[in-house]
Design an enzyme around this catalytic site. Sequence first.
Site, PDB file in Angstrom:
ATOM      1  N   HIS A  13      33.077  27.231  20.898  1.00 50.16           N
ATOM      2  CA  HIS A  13      31.973  28.221  20.898  1.00 50.16           C
ATOM      3  C   HIS A  13      31.863  28.834  19.501  1.00 50.16           C
ATOM      4  O   HIS A  13      32.735  29.586  19.084  1.00 50.16           O
ATOM      5  CB  HIS A  13      32.254  29.322  21.929  1.00 50.16           C
ATOM      6  CG  HIS A  13      31.167  30.357  22.020  1.00 50.16           C
ATOM      7  ND1 HIS A  13      30.590  30.706  23.209  1.00 50.16           N
ATOM      8  CD2 HIS A  13      30.566  31.132  21.087  1.00 50.16           C
ATOM      9  CE1 HIS A  13      29.674  31.642  23.002  1.00 50.16           C
ATOM     10  NE2 HIS A  13      29.642  31.923  21.722  1.00 50.16           N
ATOM     11  N   HIS A  15      28.825  30.065  16.150  1.00 50.00           N
ATOM     12  CA  HIS A  15      27.458  30.270  15.667  1.00 50.00           C
ATOM     13  C   HIS A  15      27.394  29.891  14.192  1.00 50.00           C
ATOM     14  O   HIS A  15      28.167  30.428  13.385  1.00 50.00           O
ATOM     15  CB  HIS A  15      27.043  31.736  15.818  1.00 50.00           C
ATOM     16  CG  HIS A  15      27.099  32.219  17.237  1.00 50.00           C
ATOM     17  ND1 HIS A  15      26.003  32.252  18.060  1.00 50.00           N
ATOM     18  CD2 HIS A  15      28.141  32.669  17.986  1.00 50.00           C
ATOM     19  CE1 HIS A  15      26.353  32.705  19.252  1.00 50.00           C
ATOM     20  NE2 HIS A  15      27.654  32.965  19.241  1.00 50.00           N
ATOM     21  N   LYS A  99      23.121  26.747  27.441  1.00 50.31           N
ATOM     22  CA  LYS A  99      23.628  28.114  27.304  1.00 50.31           C
ATOM     23  C   LYS A  99      22.747  29.110  28.048  1.00 50.31           C
ATOM     24  O   LYS A  99      21.534  29.153  27.852  1.00 50.31           O
ATOM     25  CB  LYS A  99      23.692  28.481  25.815  1.00 50.31           C
ATOM     26  CG  LYS A  99      24.256  29.858  25.510  1.00 50.31           C
ATOM     27  CD  LYS A  99      25.723  29.975  25.854  1.00 50.31           C
ATOM     28  CE  LYS A  99      26.199  31.418  25.823  1.00 50.31           C
ATOM     29  NZ  LYS A  99      26.601  31.883  24.525  1.00 50.31           N
ATOM     30  N   HIS A 136      26.974  33.392  28.947  1.00 53.01           N
ATOM     31  CA  HIS A 136      27.256  34.722  28.397  1.00 53.01           C
ATOM     32  C   HIS A 136      27.325  35.621  29.625  1.00 53.01           C
ATOM     33  O   HIS A 136      26.302  35.973  30.206  1.00 53.01           O
ATOM     34  CB  HIS A 136      26.168  35.166  27.416  1.00 53.01           C
ATOM     35  CG  HIS A 136      26.492  36.499  26.796  1.00 53.01           C
ATOM     36  ND1 HIS A 136      26.902  36.645  25.496  1.00 53.01           N
ATOM     37  CD2 HIS A 136      26.519  37.738  27.337  1.00 53.01           C
ATOM     38  CE1 HIS A 136      27.154  37.921  25.249  1.00 53.01           C
ATOM     39  NE2 HIS A 136      26.927  38.609  26.352  1.00 53.01           N
ATOM     40  N   HIS A 174      33.652  33.384  25.945  1.00 53.02           N
ATOM     41  CA  HIS A 174      34.294  34.595  25.414  1.00 53.02           C
ATOM     42  C   HIS A 174      34.626  35.614  26.500  1.00 53.02           C
ATOM     43  O   HIS A 174      34.137  36.728  26.505  1.00 53.02           O
ATOM     44  CB  HIS A 174      33.480  35.231  24.273  1.00 53.02           C
ATOM     45  CG  HIS A 174      31.982  35.253  24.478  1.00 53.02           C
ATOM     46  ND1 HIS A 174      31.380  35.760  25.592  1.00 53.02           N
ATOM     47  CD2 HIS A 174      30.978  34.816  23.678  1.00 53.02           C
ATOM     48  CE1 HIS A 174      30.068  35.645  25.471  1.00 53.02           C
ATOM     49  NE2 HIS A 174      29.801  35.064  24.318  1.00 53.02           N
ATOM     50  N   ASP A 247      33.812  32.118  18.907  1.00 50.15           N
ATOM     51  CA  ASP A 247      32.597  32.950  18.857  1.00 50.15           C
ATOM     52  C   ASP A 247      32.390  33.494  17.442  1.00 50.15           C
ATOM     53  O   ASP A 247      31.855  34.581  17.266  1.00 50.15           O
ATOM     54  CB  ASP A 247      32.648  34.090  19.878  1.00 50.15           C
ATOM     55  CG  ASP A 247      31.284  34.744  20.086  1.00 50.15           C
ATOM     56  OD1 ASP A 247      30.268  34.111  19.783  1.00 50.15           O
ATOM     57  OD2 ASP A 247      31.256  35.903  20.538  1.00 50.15           O
TER      58      ASP A 247
HETATM   59  C1  NCD Z   1      26.714  36.537  18.888  1.00 48.93           C
HETATM   60  C2  NCD Z   1      25.783  36.332  17.692  1.00 48.93           C
HETATM   61  O1  NCD Z   1      25.836  37.103  16.746  1.00 48.93           O
HETATM   62  O2  NCD Z   1      24.993  35.363  17.720  1.00 48.93           O
HETATM   63  N1  NCD Z   1      27.257  37.868  18.818  1.00 48.93           N
HETATM   64  C3  NCD Z   1      28.390  38.304  19.408  1.00 48.93           C
HETATM   65  O3  NCD Z   1      28.666  39.479  19.329  1.00 48.93           O
HETATM   66  N2  NCD Z   1      29.203  37.491  20.045  1.00 48.93           N
HETATM   67  C4  NCD Z   1      25.996  36.285  20.157  1.00 48.93           C
HETATM   68  C5  NCD Z   1      26.912  36.123  21.337  1.00 48.93           C
HETATM   69  O4  NCD Z   1      27.658  35.150  21.453  1.00 48.93           O
HETATM   70  O5  NCD Z   1      26.903  37.010  22.208  1.00 48.93           O
HETATM   71 ZN    ZN Z   2      28.673  33.575  20.852  1.00 49.74          ZN
END
Ligand code: NCD
Ligand code: ZN
Length: 351
Positions: A13, A15, A99, A136, A174, A247
């Site tokens: 996981h 970003h 997702k 989520h 998460h 995450d």
């Molecule tokens: C994530 C993001 O910034 O894209 N932020 C976070 O706090 N985890 C989005 C997410 O996974 O909830």
């Molecule tokens: Zn995330």
Amino acid sequence: MQSLTISLPDDWHLHLRDAQALRDTVPAAARQFGRGVVMPNLRPPVVSVSQALAYRQRILATLPRNQTWEPLMTLYLTDNTPTAELREAKASGQILGVKYYPAGATTNSDSGVTSLTRVHPQLAVMEELGLPLLLHGEVTDPDVDIFDREAVFIERELTPLTKRFPGLRMVLEHVTTSEGAAFVAAAPPHVAATITPQHLLFDRNQLLAGGIRPHYYCLPVLKRDSHRRALIAAATAGSGKFFLGTDSAPHPRALKETACGCAGCFSHHAALELYALAFERAGALAQLEAFASHHGADFYGLPRNTGTITLHRNAWRLPEELELGGEPLIPLAAGDTLPWQMTERSAGATA
Ligand code: NCD
Ligand code: ZN
């Protein structure tokens, strides 16, 4: 023990963002991992297979030539996702899962699902196809306290969902609470969870006591210490249902240090070292490899990686600041000293 060599881990996981940011996020993701599950919450979100495949190409175009790393793509579920798109996703062989963001729950989730009942037709097709749903797991009801949003989601949404779709493969992304960890532990083997380094290492005091520290703000938000301890127990028990998902979610410094700061912590500068610290404190370093490198691949039915990484016991100080697309970024645990440092990665991405 002075050094620790484990199979090359995967990040289930993360970003990466898009455009300029990829020049920083892709090499960072590839440094310690063989594969990464790339979240689809771009603006606009990645809702179609063609968008996901184009995004995958943009990611691969920024991968340094000497690094081997595989992006595993996801689709962003909306109220209107056509079931034909889900079939195409499965057939493409490039889309690992779909997702679910509750609309408005977190960063770039405005196009998320307004109610799980509205996507029952899509979930039925995913159950049939064996296409995993990545959750989520928070309610967005403004009447529910932000610290309770995961536990309420499990009671109100997830428990009924597992009864209605008993064969649907699901990952509670998460996970942050004892309720979440207990739910997953008791569920059938096709229900799993990822755990971040920040939720294993920190509780909400780190965010709020003695001053507000926006670089520890993520969603789901850090919880009280009893929850952190439940997550440590889950991650170190050797159960195949719990695996690594950082995450890592970068935001430029200016968007974190402001009156209404973004949620998300960047952790790819030291992900394995942060997990190693959490596992060592729990007396469970021997469990790190299974959590980081075996359980996720096994859950998704993918081969385990053949490469390795080595960490050495060598105290080092984490950078105070990094860059994200030309803007300053403050990473998780900036300036802290960690006892383990990755020193080597051997070749081989996937078997
Ligand atoms: C994530 C993001 O910034 O894209 N932020 C976070 O706090 N985890 C989005 C997410 O996974 O909830
Ligand atoms: Zn995330």
